[in-house]
Scaffold this active site. Structure first.
Site, short mmCIF file in Angstrom:
data_model
loop_
_atom_site.label_atom_id
_atom_site.label_comp_id
_atom_site.label_asym_id
_atom_site.label_seq_id
_atom_site.Cartn_x
_atom_site.Cartn_y
_atom_site.Cartn_z
N ARG A 116 0.87 -1.18 0.00
CA ARG A 116 0.00 0.00 0.00
C ARG A 116 0.91 1.23 0.00
O ARG A 116 1.05 1.91 1.00
CB ARG A 116 -0.94 -0.02 1.21
N ASP A 299 -13.62 -4.12 0.01
CA ASP A 299 -13.85 -4.35 1.45
C ASP A 299 -14.91 -5.43 1.71
O ASP A 299 -14.98 -5.97 2.81
CB ASP A 299 -14.28 -3.05 2.14
C1 UD1 Z 1 -9.41 3.13 1.15
C2 UD1 Z 1 -10.18 2.59 2.31
C3 UD1 Z 1 -10.13 1.09 2.36
C4 UD1 Z 1 -10.52 0.48 1.01
C5 UD1 Z 1 -9.75 1.13 -0.13
C6 UD1 Z 1 -10.21 0.69 -1.51
C7 UD1 Z 1 -9.91 4.39 3.93
C8 UD1 Z 1 -9.39 4.82 5.24
N1 UD1 Z 1 -9.64 3.14 3.53
O1 UD1 Z 1 -8.06 2.79 1.38
O2 UD1 Z 1 -11.04 0.65 3.36
O3 UD1 Z 1 -10.24 -0.89 1.03
O4 UD1 Z 1 -9.88 2.56 -0.07
O5 UD1 Z 1 -11.54 1.01 -1.69
O6 UD1 Z 1 -10.61 5.14 3.27
N2 UD1 Z 1 -2.12 2.88 -4.25
C9 UD1 Z 1 -0.83 3.08 -4.73
N3 UD1 Z 1 -0.18 4.23 -4.35
C10 UD1 Z 1 -0.74 5.16 -3.53
C11 UD1 Z 1 -2.06 4.92 -3.06
C12 UD1 Z 1 -2.73 3.78 -3.44
O7 UD1 Z 1 -0.29 2.26 -5.47
O8 UD1 Z 1 -0.10 6.16 -3.23
C13 UD1 Z 1 -2.83 1.64 -4.63
C14 UD1 Z 1 -3.03 0.72 -3.42
O9 UD1 Z 1 -1.90 -0.06 -3.17
C15 UD1 Z 1 -4.23 -0.10 -3.88
C16 UD1 Z 1 -5.02 0.89 -4.72
O10 UD1 Z 1 -4.15 1.96 -5.05
O11 UD1 Z 1 -3.80 -1.17 -4.68
C17 UD1 Z 1 -6.25 1.48 -4.02
O12 UD1 Z 1 -5.87 2.01 -2.81
P1 UD1 Z 1 -6.64 3.25 -2.17
O13 UD1 Z 1 -7.93 3.45 -2.87
O14 UD1 Z 1 -5.70 4.38 -2.04
O15 UD1 Z 1 -6.95 2.72 -0.73
P2 UD1 Z 1 -6.93 3.53 0.57
O16 UD1 Z 1 -7.38 4.93 0.30
O17 UD1 Z 1 -5.66 3.31 1.29
#
Ligand code: UD1
Length: 422
Positions: A116, A299
């Protein structure tokens, strides 16, 4: 579902964890008092409260009501001890930069469900004109004044979209986030920021435009209901052959989830702000693919697999958002599930019965999957790792008990507190 108790009754859904966390970070932008209502009393919210307090915000909590006064921020550094617990705390960086011109935030922790990274966050903040340095496990950012820019996200990340929206609100000029996430929690944050005086268009679509303003004011705002909690109760009803109505929900927020639960055989009746979930027969096998909103939510993947493990037939579930969100499968196997994992795909051959066993929750929704599986399993299940479940579900034991489940919290000899379902 021999041995399981059929869940019956109605349950009030709490406020959204993911909505509240983003909005609490956004409250740092205002000089003045923000009042938030419908805030769930869960571990992640308490972590965010501590994080905001460590930065100088004054916070009061009373039931589901929370006030945040960030008029006098005293620190630009978020403590490692808090940020390591929860990924969402990284999102204080943008507001801190906008208010104080600098921020130091450790690399975040959170559920262990795959890589992540925070590269989208960092790149976005940099595109808004900040100087960034990463050292000793912390990201340091500095900018006298952020400036609006075009930002393209390689993946529609919910957290990044929310974070960059808050960072851009007080920037000079217009920011456009392309390939933005469209999750209801993004729209919730946009509604909140707009009430504070921000100028935002397109939230809930793939292009979000933010025109910077000079300042934002404190407001009184009610958080949306938690669609993941509502979905979990829907699956709990289905897996126990039960009849459960979730109240205080926004049914549109569950639109990507409901058709799949119906494919699995559930009867779903949607009213204005309630949803009734019933299951009259054995679940039916169905294939599921997780996707960013409005796709099937990642989720809900884990609890859905628990349901499909009891279905008539073979289901294929593909996880497209996180590569390691299958770690709980070995625990479901201990309960008798027949699941094979191949990369990002789980092949689930439905069995006619799960049996209770000692299991461990490795992350929040893995915990939810084990709870719903245990509701249907024959005999007693002891679930360790309850701290993960408590991060995201308010009064889960009490709510399930009110629907007839035989569940209690016990001090486990194995590892601290455990949830026991008989
Ligand atoms: C949020 C939710 C989480 C949910 C997820 C996906 C919160 C607090 N948590 O997590 O419950 O499971 O959305 O709906 O709101 N990624 C990157 N680089 C980054 C950021 C993200 O590669 O800088 C990737 C992640 O590894 C993942 C994907 O993008 O594979 C989606 O992640 P993201 O939507 O950012 O999840 P969160 O916001 O952390």
């Amino acid at each position: 579902m021999t041995g399981g108790t059929r869940l019956e009754g109605s349950v009030r859904i709490s406020g959204s964890k993911n909505g509240a966390l983003a909005i609490m970070a956004g409250a740092l932008l205002a000089k003045g008092k923000t009042v938030l209502r419908n805030v769930p009393k869960i571990g992640d919210i308490f972590t965010m409260v501590e994080t905001l307090r460590s930065l100088g915000a004054q916070i009061e909590m009373n039931g589901d009501w929370l006030s945040i006064d960030a008029t006098n921020l005293t620190s630009h550094e978020a403590p490692y001890e808090l940020v390591k617990r929860m990924r969402a705390s990284f999102c204080v960086m943008g507001p801190l930069l906008a208010r104080l011109g600098r921020a130091r935030v450790p690399m975040p922790g959170g559920c262990d469900i795959g890589a992540r990274p925070i590269d989208f966050h960092v790149k976005g903040i940099q595109t808004l004109g900040a100087y960034i340095e990463t050292e000793h496990g912390c990201v340091y950012a500095e900018s006298l004044k952020l400036r609006g820019a075009q930002i393209y996200l390689d993946f529609p990340s919910a957290g990044t979209t929310q974070h960059l929206m808050t960072a851009a609100c007080l920037a000079d000029g217009v920011t456009v986030i392309q390939n933005a996430a469209a999750e209801p929690e993004v729209t919730d944050l946009a509604d909140y920021l707009t009430a504070m005086g921000a100028k935002i268009e397109g939230a809930g679509t793939t292009t979000v435009k933010i025109a910077g303003v000079d300042e934002l004011r404190g407001v009184d705002y009610t958080i949306i209901p938690d669609r993941m909690e509502a979905g979990t109760f829907g699956i709990a009803a289905a897996i126990t052959g039960g009849d459960v109505t979730v109240t205080h929900v926004v049914p549109e927020h569950l639109e990507p989830f409901i058709p799949k639960l119906q494919d699995a055989g559930a009867r779903v009746d949607v009213r204005e702000n309630t949803i009734r979930f019933r299951m009259l027969e054995r679940p039916i096998a169905t294939d599921v693919m997780t996707m960013p909103h409005p796709g099937f939510p990642t989720d809900m993947q884990q609890p859905m697999v628990a349901l499909l493990s009891l279905a008539d037939g073979t289901s294929v579930v593909t996880e497209n958002v996180y590569e390691r969100r299958f770690k709980y499968i070995s625990e479901l196997q201990r309960m008798g599930a027949d699941i094979k994992q191949e990369g990002r795909t789980a092949i689930i051959k439905g069995v006619s019965q799960l049996t209770g066993a000692p299991v461990t929750a490795t992350d929040l929704r893995a915990g939810a999957a084990l709870v719903v599986a245990a509701l249907a399993a024959e005999g007693k299940t002891e679930i360790a790792g309850t701290e993960h479940i408590d991060r995201g579900y308010e009064n889960l034991v009490e709510k399930l008990c009110s629907l007839g489940a035989d569940i209690y919290r016990a001090d486990s000899e194995r590892r601290g507190t455990a949830l026991c379902l008989a």
